[in-house]
Scaffold this motif. Structure first.
Motif, PDB file in Angstrom:
ATOM      1  N   VAL A 233       0.827  -1.199   0.000  1.00  0.00           N
ATOM      2  CA  VAL A 233       0.000   0.000   0.000  1.00  0.00           C
ATOM      3  C   VAL A 233       0.865   1.253   0.000  1.00  0.00           C
ATOM      4  O   VAL A 233       0.684   2.171  -0.810  1.00  0.00           O
ATOM      5  CB  VAL A 233      -0.945  -0.005   1.225  1.00  0.00           C
ATOM      6  CG1 VAL A 233      -1.662   1.327   1.352  1.00  0.00           C
ATOM      7  CG2 VAL A 233      -1.948  -1.140   1.128  1.00  0.00           C
ATOM      8  N   VAL A 234       1.834   1.311   0.896  1.00  0.00           N
ATOM      9  CA  VAL A 234       2.640   2.518   1.078  1.00  0.00           C
ATOM     10  C   VAL A 234       3.491   2.814  -0.150  1.00  0.00           C
ATOM     11  O   VAL A 234       3.771   3.986  -0.457  1.00  0.00           O
ATOM     12  CB  VAL A 234       3.493   2.387   2.355  1.00  0.00           C
ATOM     13  CG1 VAL A 234       4.522   3.498   2.464  1.00  0.00           C
ATOM     14  CG2 VAL A 234       2.586   2.389   3.585  1.00  0.00           C
ATOM     15  N   GLU A 235       3.878   1.794  -0.897  1.00  0.00           N
ATOM     16  CA  GLU A 235       4.652   2.012  -2.127  1.00  0.00           C
ATOM     17  C   GLU A 235       3.888   2.821  -3.159  1.00  0.00           C
ATOM     18  O   GLU A 235       4.493   3.381  -4.093  1.00  0.00           O
ATOM     19  CB  GLU A 235       5.076   0.675  -2.734  1.00  0.00           C
ATOM     20  CG  GLU A 235       6.216  -0.010  -2.003  1.00  0.00           C
ATOM     21  CD  GLU A 235       6.546  -1.368  -2.595  1.00  0.00           C
ATOM     22  OE1 GLU A 235       5.884  -1.764  -3.589  1.00  0.00           O
ATOM     23  OE2 GLU A 235       7.436  -2.038  -2.064  1.00  0.00           O
ATOM     24  N   LEU A 236       2.593   2.908  -3.037  1.00  0.00           N
ATOM     25  CA  LEU A 236       1.794   3.667  -3.996  1.00  0.00           C
ATOM     26  C   LEU A 236       1.846   5.171  -3.749  1.00  0.00           C
ATOM     27  O   LEU A 236       1.357   5.948  -4.565  1.00  0.00           O
ATOM     28  CB  LEU A 236       0.338   3.183  -3.967  1.00  0.00           C
ATOM     29  CG  LEU A 236       0.114   1.759  -4.490  1.00  0.00           C
ATOM     30  CD1 LEU A 236      -1.304   1.312  -4.229  1.00  0.00           C
ATOM     31  CD2 LEU A 236       0.443   1.662  -5.971  1.00  0.00           C
ATOM     32  N   LEU A 237       2.428   5.584  -2.634  1.00  0.00           N
ATOM     33  CA  LEU A 237       2.626   7.002  -2.355  1.00  0.00           C
ATOM     34  C   LEU A 237       3.933   7.473  -2.967  1.00  0.00           C
ATOM     35  O   LEU A 237       4.960   6.796  -2.863  1.00  0.00           O
ATOM     36  CB  LEU A 237       2.669   7.243  -0.842  1.00  0.00           C
ATOM     37  CG  LEU A 237       1.342   7.163  -0.090  1.00  0.00           C
ATOM     38  CD1 LEU A 237       1.601   7.048   1.409  1.00  0.00           C
ATOM     39  CD2 LEU A 237       0.463   8.378  -0.391  1.00  0.00           C
ATOM     40  N   ASP A 238       3.900   8.614  -3.602  1.00  0.00           N
ATOM     41  CA  ASP A 238       5.088   9.218  -4.197  1.00  0.00           C
ATOM     42  C   ASP A 238       5.344  10.541  -3.479  1.00  0.00           C
ATOM     43  O   ASP A 238       4.844  11.593  -3.880  1.00  0.00           O
ATOM     44  CB  ASP A 238       4.860   9.426  -5.694  1.00  0.00           C
ATOM     45  CG  ASP A 238       6.086   9.989  -6.401  1.00  0.00           C
ATOM     46  OD1 ASP A 238       7.173   9.970  -5.792  1.00  0.00           O
ATOM     47  OD2 ASP A 238       5.948  10.454  -7.542  1.00  0.00           O
ATOM     48  N   LEU A 239       6.106  10.464  -2.363  1.00  0.00           N
ATOM     49  CA  LEU A 239       6.284  11.615  -1.487  1.00  0.00           C
ATOM     50  C   LEU A 239       7.742  11.748  -1.051  1.00  0.00           C
ATOM     51  O   LEU A 239       8.452  10.748  -0.925  1.00  0.00           O
ATOM     52  CB  LEU A 239       5.419  11.450  -0.224  1.00  0.00           C
ATOM     53  CG  LEU A 239       3.896  11.489  -0.398  1.00  0.00           C
ATOM     54  CD1 LEU A 239       3.226  11.041   0.882  1.00  0.00           C
ATOM     55  CD2 LEU A 239       3.433  12.879  -0.797  1.00  0.00           C
ATOM     56  N   PRO A 240       8.191  12.956  -0.771  1.00  0.00           N
ATOM     57  CA  PRO A 240       9.538  13.150  -0.252  1.00  0.00           C
ATOM     58  C   PRO A 240       9.614  12.803   1.232  1.00  0.00           C
ATOM     59  O   PRO A 240       8.594  12.797   1.942  1.00  0.00           O
ATOM     60  CB  PRO A 240       9.787  14.642  -0.477  1.00  0.00           C
ATOM     61  CG  PRO A 240       8.425  15.255  -0.384  1.00  0.00           C
ATOM     62  CD  PRO A 240       7.490  14.243  -0.996  1.00  0.00           C
ATOM     63  N   THR A 241      10.810  12.525   1.698  1.00  0.00           N
ATOM     64  CA  THR A 241      11.034  12.266   3.120  1.00  0.00           C
ATOM     65  C   THR A 241      10.518  13.444   3.952  1.00  0.00           C
ATOM     66  O   THR A 241      10.699  14.604   3.591  1.00  0.00           O
ATOM     67  CB  THR A 241      12.530  12.070   3.387  1.00  0.00           C
ATOM     68  OG1 THR A 241      12.982  10.948   2.633  1.00  0.00           O
ATOM     69  CG2 THR A 241      12.803  11.820   4.867  1.00  0.00           C
ATOM     70  N   GLY A 242       9.834  13.096   5.046  1.00  0.00           N
ATOM     71  CA  GLY A 242       9.308  14.116   5.939  1.00  0.00           C
ATOM     72  C   GLY A 242       7.897  14.542   5.653  1.00  0.00           C
ATOM     73  O   GLY A 242       7.313  15.303   6.437  1.00  0.00           O
ATOM     74  N   ALA A 243       7.318  14.075   4.542  1.00  0.00           N
ATOM     75  CA  ALA A 243       5.937  14.446   4.219  1.00  0.00           C
ATOM     76  C   ALA A 243       4.979  13.855   5.251  1.00  0.00           C
ATOM     77  O   ALA A 243       5.231  12.805   5.850  1.00  0.00           O
ATOM     78  CB  ALA A 243       5.574  13.968   2.822  1.00  0.00           C
ATOM     79  N   THR A 244       3.864  14.544   5.445  1.00  0.00           N
ATOM     80  CA  THR A 244       2.851  14.135   6.421  1.00  0.00           C
ATOM     81  C   THR A 244       1.704  13.436   5.704  1.00  0.00           C
ATOM     82  O   THR A 244       1.175  13.940   4.714  1.00  0.00           O
ATOM     83  CB  THR A 244       2.310  15.352   7.181  1.00  0.00           C
ATOM     84  OG1 THR A 244       3.402  16.039   7.804  1.00  0.00           O
ATOM     85  CG2 THR A 244       1.328  14.933   8.249  1.00  0.00           C
ATOM     86  N   VAL A 245       1.330  12.255   6.219  1.00  0.00           N
ATOM     87  CA  VAL A 245       0.292  11.447   5.588  1.00  0.00           C
ATOM     88  C   VAL A 245      -0.833  11.184   6.579  1.00  0.00           C
ATOM     89  O   VAL A 245      -0.618  10.609   7.652  1.00  0.00           O
ATOM     90  CB  VAL A 245       0.864  10.093   5.101  1.00  0.00           C
ATOM     91  CG1 VAL A 245      -0.230   9.271   4.413  1.00  0.00           C
ATOM     92  CG2 VAL A 245       2.039  10.314   4.160  1.00  0.00           C
TER      93      VAL A 245
ATOM     94  N   GLY B  23       3.051   8.067 -13.456  1.00  0.00           N
ATOM     95  CA  GLY B  23       3.870   8.960 -12.657  1.00  0.00           C
ATOM     96  C   GLY B  23       3.536   8.962 -11.192  1.00  0.00           C
ATOM     97  O   GLY B  23       4.170   9.675 -10.409  1.00  0.00           O
ATOM     98  N   ARG B  24       2.560   8.168 -10.769  1.00  0.00           N
ATOM     99  CA  ARG B  24       2.187   8.105  -9.368  1.00  0.00           C
ATOM    100  C   ARG B  24       2.364   6.687  -8.863  1.00  0.00           C
ATOM    101  O   ARG B  24       1.611   5.794  -9.230  1.00  0.00           O
ATOM    102  CB  ARG B  24       0.725   8.530  -9.157  1.00  0.00           C
ATOM    103  CG  ARG B  24       0.460   9.985  -9.445  1.00  0.00           C
ATOM    104  CD  ARG B  24       1.100  10.899  -8.381  1.00  0.00           C
ATOM    105  NE  ARG B  24       0.807  12.303  -8.633  1.00  0.00           N
ATOM    106  CZ  ARG B  24      -0.247  12.912  -8.086  1.00  0.00           C
ATOM    107  NH1 ARG B  24      -1.064  12.264  -7.309  1.00  0.00           N
ATOM    108  NH2 ARG B  24      -0.462  14.178  -8.336  1.00  0.00           N
ATOM    109  N   GLY B  25       3.358   6.450  -8.024  1.00  0.00           N
ATOM    110  CA  GLY B  25       3.554   5.138  -7.458  1.00  0.00           C
ATOM    111  C   GLY B  25       4.300   4.223  -8.411  1.00  0.00           C
ATOM    112  O   GLY B  25       4.497   4.525  -9.585  1.00  0.00           O
ATOM    113  N   PRO B  26       4.715   3.039  -7.915  1.00  0.00           N
ATOM    114  CA  PRO B  26       5.565   2.144  -8.692  1.00  0.00           C
ATOM    115  C   PRO B  26       4.877   1.506  -9.872  1.00  0.00           C
ATOM    116  O   PRO B  26       5.523   1.046 -10.799  1.00  0.00           O
ATOM    117  CB  PRO B  26       5.984   1.088  -7.668  1.00  0.00           C
ATOM    118  CG  PRO B  26       4.868   1.080  -6.670  1.00  0.00           C
ATOM    119  CD  PRO B  26       4.402   2.507  -6.596  1.00  0.00           C
TER     120      PRO B  26
END
Length: 268
Positions: A127-139, A261-264
């Motif tokens: 599930v988490v691999e589907l997020l495309d976010l930089p380190t420190g982002a809030t989810v 372009g979103r997620g693996p």
């Protein structure tokens, strides 16, 4: 979407599609090494070879709902007074007409056999691999799953746990109850499909779309419904139709959907 189904715009006439079986799955779990447990209760309806599901709060579904569903046509159930019944019927119908296959945009993700905790953590990584976010982002995590919180932290992301029941997480973090209010202060949303069954999905979808935020759904509830919202506020879906990973120790398969372009899996 319900109107399109009732008009025959997404497949065969729902008035001629009848539910052969209805059942409720009740489960209680406490993984080894975890200090807290939880319960699940899910209504499932079988239409031909498809099983549609909707999670409910334990004890909230009246027993008579099962009798209402068995032998009923999908069109009738799409107008049922109980929202979980309507969601499960819609899910069964859409899974029947559009199964989770690569042709329909799904990418299989195998889950290996293992303990309940091993499978929970493997599902969380998928599930988490589907997020495309930089380190420190809030989810914002709507529907607290400890393995998801772990997986987010392991990627350097900051989860904000949210659940209608409130309380605290395994690690003593406060669980907020106002999802939409918390979403204002988060970079992305990771949301349970259970929100379809309690009416809280649509405000979150509108928020994500209005603010250009990623909205990733992990969906046992509405696994065939939520991929239909890709590009309309939903950026990715990890779909898990019945039988769910927690029902046995054997291998299984998740089905991931994502935008280019979103997620693996996006665009592949």
């Amino acid at each position: 979407m319900v109107e399109r189904v009732l008009a025959g715009g997404l497949g065969p006439d729902p008035r001629t599609s009848r539910i052969a079986m209805a059942f409720v799955t009740r489960q209680a779990v406490r993984h080894d090494g975890r200090g807290t447990g939880y319960r699940n209760e899910v209504l499932s309806l079988r239409l031909a070879g498809a099983v549609g599901s909707c999670a409910v709060e334990p004890g909230a579904l009246p027993d008579a709902a099962i009798d209402d569903c068995v032998g009923a046509d999908v069109a009738r159930l799409l107008e049922h007074p109980l929202l979980p019944v309507r969601v499960a019927a819609l899910d069964a119908y859409l899974l029947h007409v559009g199964p989770h296959t690569p042709r329909n945009g799904a990418r299989p993700f195998p889950l290996s056999a293992g303990t309940s905790l091993e499978k929970s953590r493997a599902r969380a990584r998928a599930v988490v691999e589907l997020l495309d976010l930089p380190t420190g982002a809030t989810v914002l995590v709507v529907g607290v799953v400890n393995s998801l919180l772990e997986a987010l932290r392991s990627r350097g992301l900051r989860p904000v746990p949210c659940d209608l029941k409130g309380g605290v997480t395994e690690w003593g973090e406060e669980v907020v109850t106002d999802a939409l209010g918390a979403a204002e202060h988060c970079d992305a949303l990771l949301v349970s499909g259970m929100t379809l069954g309690n009416g809280s999905f649509e405000p979150l979808r509108r928020h994500a779309r209005a603010h250009g935020k990623q909205l990733v759904m992990f969906a046992q509830t509405g696994s065939a419904v939520l991929p239909r919202f890709l590009g309309h506020g939903v950026s990715a879906v990890c779909a898990e139709p019945y039988p769910f990973f927690w029902l046995d120790a054997g291998a299984g398969t998740l089905h991931r959907y994502g935008l280019p372009g979103r997620g693996p899996d996006g665009g592949r």
